[in-house]
Scaffold this active site. Structure first.
Site: not given
Length: 344
Positions: A124, A148, A195, A297
């Site tokens: 990722t 993560y 999203l 955020r």
């Protein structure tokens, strides 16, 4: 219209861990279409049994128990079995270290014991954290901002050590924002945090509005910019990576040698803002999709865009579905089909 999967030079028997999940199921379908033999191993904690493509053997089980199922008849492993919710990882980091890292350690032990020496790992872009510059290359500093991302980076280190010590041929594919759908396989996370499916839930009337977290970023419209990659393009990169790890020493095409751990970013190299995604979804769905402005955020970078030249140079991969409207249209069709199935 789907683009045919790359045709392999080697027909392989593959174990796909986490193959009932979103990306894993699409990759499993592409493997079958390319003529490979596929066994899916998934405990269904986040995956869906109906996501396993017809033609694949299915084992309901944990990646930690891979040694029960993996033997010398297998040629390769494609590893997707991981928890992937950033917020949950912050609240329960031990769950992520135990499963993502501990599970991969068990898988690598099982592969070594069975003599399976080819691995493609679902990594990722979260391994990079907040980048200093974009587009992000594989040489960028890795500073994950969540357990993560840290767990995925730790797995990359594990794989690198396994390759060097025991002759594993391995590819880690670091995804940016995966989206879209392929046939009966699409996003259905619970809870959902991505999203595009959240925007489509508003279009379906399943939620009242989409939250836009900040509109004062240093971007053209003030909202965050992200690199979206179609899940089918992603799947094709996995097939090319598999081919490279299995290529013989005299291969003239892409090859990842035993003992090598190749890391590749996967993205389109172009970014779309939150507002661009919402506006495009309005056009695709024909629904107004109300939005509400919310506070930023913490830890949200303004721009995350991939430099994927390594995947092109080493694997011969190029995305062919980079159009945002097409990505959203595929996701929208899957969302409507899933809703009709639930209603019936």
């Amino acid at each position: 219209m789907s683009v045919p999967s790359p045709q392999p030079t080697t027909r392989a028997k593959c174990l796909v861990t986490g193959g009932a999940g979103y990306v894993g199921s699409v990759v499993a379908a592409h493997l079958l279409q390319a003529g490979h033999e596929v066994t899916v191993l998934d405990d269904l904690s986040t995956g869906h049994r109906e996501g396993v493509p017809a033609g694949a053997r299915f084992i309901e089980g944990r990646v930690q128990d891979a040694a029960r199922y993996l033997d010398s008849s297998y040629d390769a492993v494609l590893h997707f079995a991981a928890f992937s919710q950033v917020g949950e990882s912050v609240a329960d980091p031990a769950k992520y270290w135990r499963n993502n890292v501990g599970g991969t350690m068990d898988l690598l032990d099982a592969m070594r014991g069975a003599g399976v020496r080819a691995l493609v790992f679902s990594s990722t872009a979260a391994t990079y954290g907040e980048p200093a510059t974009t587009p992000i290359t594989e040489t960028a500093a890795t500073a994950p901002t969540s357990p993560y991302g840290a767990s995925k980076l730790a797995v990359d280190h594990l794989i690198g050590g396994e390759a060097a010590a025991h002759g594993l041929a391995a590819v880690s594919l670091r995804y940016f924002n995966v989206a879209g759908a392929y046939g009966d396989c699409g996003e259905r996370h619970d809870p959902e945090s991505h999203l595009i499916p959240l925007v489509l839930q508003v279009a379906q009337g399943r939620r009242q509005a989409i939250s836009v977290y900040g509109d004062d970023y240093p971007t053209p419209d003030g909202t965050c910019v992200r690199d979206y990659i179609h899940v089918a393009d992603l799947a094709e990169a996995h097939l090319l990576a598999l081919e490279a790890t299995l290529a013989p020493a005299d291969a003239t095409g892409p090859r990842v040698r035993p003992g090598e751990h190749l890391i590749c970013n996967l993205g389109n190299g172009n970014g779309f803002s939150v507002r661009e995604v919402i506006d495009t979804a309005r056009k695709v769905t024909g629904h107004p999709i109300p939005e509400v402005l919310a506070d930023r955020r913490p830890g949200d970078p303004a721009v995350l865009v991939a430099a994927a030249q390594t995947a092109t140079d080493r694997l011969g991969w190029r995305p062919t579905r980079a159009d945002l409207a097409g990505i959203i249209a595929d996701a929208w069709e899957f969302a409507r089909r899933t809703a009709r199935t639930k209603e019936s």
